[in-house]
Design a protein around this motif. Structure first.
Motif, PDB file in Angstrom:
ATOM      1  N   THR A 177      13.293  16.311  72.620  1.00  8.09           N
ATOM      2  CA  THR A 177      12.977  16.366  71.189  1.00  8.09           C
ATOM      3  C   THR A 177      14.057  17.143  70.439  1.00  8.09           C
ATOM      4  OG1 THR A 177      11.598  18.374  71.353  1.00  8.09           O
ATOM      5  CG2 THR A 177      10.497  16.248  71.631  1.00  8.09           C
ATOM      6  N   GLN A 178      14.618  18.159  71.075  1.00 11.82           N
ATOM      7  CA  GLN A 178      15.693  18.928  70.435  1.00 11.82           C
ATOM      8  C   GLN A 178      16.957  18.086  70.279  1.00 11.82           C
ATOM      9  OE1 GLN A 178      15.770  22.226  73.178  1.00 11.82           O
ATOM     10  NE2 GLN A 178      14.229  23.388  72.050  1.00 11.82           N
ATOM     11  N   ARG A 179      17.292  17.319  71.327  1.00 15.01           N
ATOM     12  CA  ARG A 179      18.469  16.455  71.245  1.00 15.01           C
ATOM     13  C   ARG A 179      18.284  15.363  70.200  1.00 15.01           C
ATOM     14  NH1 ARG A 179      17.977  16.125  76.824  1.00 15.01           N
ATOM     15  NH2 ARG A 179      17.739  13.854  76.680  1.00 15.01           N
ATOM     16  N   ALA A 180      17.079  14.819  70.140  1.00 16.54           N
ATOM     17  CA  ALA A 180      16.793  13.771  69.156  1.00 16.54           C
ATOM     18  C   ALA A 180      16.881  14.331  67.738  1.00 16.54           C
ATOM     19  CB  ALA A 180      15.413  13.176  69.410  1.00 16.54           C
ATOM     20  N   LEU A 181      16.411  15.563  67.562  1.00 19.91           N
ATOM     21  CA  LEU A 181      16.498  16.196  66.254  1.00 19.91           C
ATOM     22  C   LEU A 181      17.965  16.405  65.856  1.00 19.91           C
ATOM     23  CD1 LEU A 181      15.204  17.518  63.811  1.00 19.91           C
ATOM     24  CD2 LEU A 181      14.921  19.615  65.153  1.00 19.91           C
ATOM     25  N   GLU A 182      18.772  16.862  66.787  1.00 21.30           N
ATOM     26  CA  GLU A 182      20.205  17.042  66.518  1.00 21.30           C
ATOM     27  C   GLU A 182      20.858  15.716  66.129  1.00 21.30           C
ATOM     28  OE1 GLU A 182      21.682  18.761  70.093  1.00 21.30           O
ATOM     29  OE2 GLU A 182      20.773  20.728  69.716  1.00 21.30           O
ATOM     30  N   ALA A 183      20.480  14.636  66.822  1.00 23.04           N
ATOM     31  CA  ALA A 183      21.049  13.321  66.511  1.00 23.04           C
ATOM     32  C   ALA A 183      20.621  12.854  65.122  1.00 23.04           C
ATOM     33  CB  ALA A 183      20.618  12.307  67.568  1.00 23.04           C
ATOM     34  N   GLY A 184      19.363  13.091  64.779  1.00 22.25           N
ATOM     35  CA  GLY A 184      18.885  12.703  63.459  1.00 22.25           C
ATOM     36  C   GLY A 184      19.583  13.459  62.358  1.00 22.25           C
ATOM     37  N   ILE A 185      19.784  14.760  62.571  1.00 24.54           N
ATOM     38  CA  ILE A 185      20.475  15.575  61.571  1.00 24.54           C
ATOM     39  C   ILE A 185      21.919  15.114  61.409  1.00 24.54           C
ATOM     40  CG2 ILE A 185      21.311  17.904  61.068  1.00 24.54           C
ATOM     41  CD1 ILE A 185      18.720  18.931  62.459  1.00 24.54           C
ATOM     42  N   ALA A 186      22.571  14.776  62.510  1.00 29.87           N
ATOM     43  CA  ALA A 186      23.960  14.309  62.453  1.00 29.87           C
ATOM     44  C   ALA A 186      24.085  13.014  61.659  1.00 29.87           C
ATOM     45  CB  ALA A 186      24.501  14.117  63.867  1.00 29.87           C
ATOM     46  N   ALA A 187      23.030  12.198  61.664  1.00 30.65           N
ATOM     47  CA  ALA A 187      23.057  10.920  60.944  1.00 30.65           C
ATOM     48  C   ALA A 187      22.684  11.067  59.473  1.00 30.65           C
ATOM     49  CB  ALA A 187      22.097   9.937  61.613  1.00 30.65           C
ATOM     50  N   ALA A 188      22.216  12.249  59.073  1.00 24.22           N
ATOM     51  CA  ALA A 188      21.749  12.464  57.702  1.00 24.22           C
ATOM     52  C   ALA A 188      22.903  12.929  56.825  1.00 24.22           C
ATOM     53  CB  ALA A 188      20.627  13.493  57.697  1.00 24.22           C
ATOM     54  N   ARG A 189      23.428  12.021  56.045  1.00 20.48           N
ATOM     55  CA  ARG A 189      24.561  12.338  55.171  1.00 20.48           C
ATOM     56  C   ARG A 189      24.489  11.443  53.926  1.00 20.48           C
ATOM     57  NH1 ARG A 189      26.115   9.372  59.548  1.00 20.48           N
ATOM     58  NH2 ARG A 189      27.135   7.374  59.116  1.00 20.48           N
ATOM     59  N   PRO A 190      25.150  11.835  52.852  1.00 16.16           N
ATOM     60  CA  PRO A 190      25.100  11.023  51.635  1.00 16.16           C
ATOM     61  C   PRO A 190      25.568   9.590  51.903  1.00 16.16           C
ATOM     62  CG  PRO A 190      26.152  13.124  51.197  1.00 16.16           C
ATOM     63  CD  PRO A 190      25.990  13.032  52.678  1.00 16.16           C
ATOM     64  N   GLY A 191      24.817   8.633  51.378  1.00 10.95           N
ATOM     65  CA  GLY A 191      25.160   7.228  51.556  1.00 10.95           C
ATOM     66  C   GLY A 191      24.503   6.595  52.761  1.00 10.95           C
ATOM     67  N   PRO A 246      22.742  13.773  47.714  1.00 11.34           N
ATOM     68  CA  PRO A 246      22.658  15.235  47.636  1.00 11.34           C
ATOM     69  C   PRO A 246      21.454  15.691  46.808  1.00 11.34           C
ATOM     70  CG  PRO A 246      24.921  14.540  47.378  1.00 11.34           C
ATOM     71  CD  PRO A 246      24.090  13.288  47.351  1.00 11.34           C
ATOM     72  N   GLY A 247      20.806  16.743  47.281  1.00  7.54           N
ATOM     73  CA  GLY A 247      19.630  17.273  46.610  1.00  7.54           C
ATOM     74  C   GLY A 247      18.329  16.825  47.245  1.00  7.54           C
ATOM     75  N   LEU A 248      18.405  15.843  48.156  1.00 10.63           N
ATOM     76  CA  LEU A 248      17.206  15.391  48.865  1.00 10.63           C
ATOM     77  C   LEU A 248      16.926  16.341  50.022  1.00 10.63           C
ATOM     78  CD1 LEU A 248      15.047  13.110  49.356  1.00 10.63           C
ATOM     79  CD2 LEU A 248      16.717  12.096  50.920  1.00 10.63           C
ATOM     80  N   LEU A 249      15.684  16.769  50.160  1.00  9.16           N
ATOM     81  CA  LEU A 249      15.243  17.562  51.305  1.00  9.16           C
ATOM     82  C   LEU A 249      14.409  16.679  52.220  1.00  9.16           C
ATOM     83  CD1 LEU A 249      16.260  20.033  49.755  1.00  9.16           C
ATOM     84  CD2 LEU A 249      14.109  21.197  50.311  1.00  9.16           C
ATOM     85  N   LEU A 250      14.685  16.773  53.505  1.00  7.77           N
ATOM     86  CA  LEU A 250      13.937  16.015  54.506  1.00  7.77           C
ATOM     87  C   LEU A 250      13.451  16.943  55.605  1.00  7.77           C
ATOM     88  CD1 LEU A 250      16.305  12.944  55.010  1.00  7.77           C
ATOM     89  CD2 LEU A 250      14.151  12.952  53.732  1.00  7.77           C
ATOM     90  N   ALA A 251      12.237  16.734  56.073  1.00  8.95           N
ATOM     91  CA  ALA A 251      11.731  17.390  57.272  1.00  8.95           C
ATOM     92  C   ALA A 251      11.779  16.344  58.382  1.00  8.95           C
ATOM     93  CB  ALA A 251      10.304  17.889  57.059  1.00  8.95           C
TER      94      ALA A 251
END
Length: 258
Positions: A133-147, A201-206
């Motif tokens: 779950t930690q690795r998956a979270l890291e991967a999701g965060i890495a994919a979260a970028r503008p555009g 930018p400005g979007l917050l995600l959990a």
């Protein structure tokens, strides 16, 4: 509702995220063999109130729960993975505990979850469950970028979970967050690239990958809230609140380094 925060709102979100991280890490240190879940709930309440913050859970009453949640933190033990309602249970050596906390401070919410093993007995299967779950979270965060799109995050998370051999439930997942705890867009823990809401930018995600060892089916406990694995298998849950910036995703709920 999808909320785009102004820079000053994101700054307030940083403070909320820091508080959530501090409380979770404090509860992690206190959650030892012999600790009662109701004590964890009480200590959480005390820390929230001392900070001048508000609980996002105590009065939370969505359509899928039975009345207000009535507690300050979610405590999932072993087969309980989501919305674990604190009750009179004493932690034992080897229990896999998930703590999920959402707090509102100065008008902005943050949400985070951690899973860990209580005591000295750490089975390799439980360690692997938490780590994926930690690795998956890291991967999701890495994919979260503008555009990028929410589907890109979902695909990144799902790829990690699927490669590790775990079934994926898409009923509950990540979500938008801001002046309230749960907002659009929904961010499932599996999905297709290029689909969904376009991040800016400005979007917050959990973002919150969670897994059950051998099933994708949930059952609701008799308390009307706690979601457990249908087979009684063990579960794990990791979550961070992130802010989309011009450069990518800033994690708001990281604990301070010792």
């Amino acid at each position: 509702m999808i909320e785009i925060l102004k820079p000053e709102d994101v700054e307030r979100a940083r403070k909320t995220g820091a508080l959530v991280a501090e409380i979770l890490q404090t509860m992690r240190t206190r959650a030892t063999v012999g600790t009662n879940l109701l004590d964890i709930d009480r200590w959480t309440k005390e820390m929230i109130e001392e900070a001048g913050a508000e609980s996002c859970y105590v009065d939370y009453a969505p359509s899928f729960g039975e009345g207000p949640f009535g507690h300050y933190i979610c405590t999932g033990v072993n087969d309980a993975v989501l919305h674990g309602r604190p009750h009179d249970y004493t932690l034992a050596d080897g229990d896999l505990l998930s703590l999920d906390l959402a707090v509102l401070l100065d008008g902005i919410a943050a949400d985070s979850a951690i899973s860990f093993i209580v005591g000295e007995t750490h089975s390799p299967e439980d360690v692997a469950l938490i780590e994926v779950t930690q690795r998956a979270l890291e991967a999701g965060i890495a994919a979260a970028r503008p555009g990028a799109r929410t589907g890109d995050i979902s695909h990144a998370i799902g790829t990690v979970l699927r490669k590790a051999g775990y079934p994926i439930n898409s009923e509950f997942g990540g979500h938008g967050i801001g002046s309230t705890m749960h907002q659009d867009p929904h961010v499932a823990n599996t999905g297709k690239r290029g689909r969904g809401y376009k991040l800016r930018p400005g979007l917050l995600l959990a973002l919150e990958p969670w897994v059950m060892r051998d099933t994708a089916r949930l059952v609701t406990d008799s308390d009307g809230w706690t979601l457990r694995s249908a087979t009684g298998c063990r579960t794990a849950h990791s979550e961070h609140t992130v802010a989309i910036t011009e450069d990518g995703a800033e994690i708001l709920t990281l604990p301070k380094k010792a």
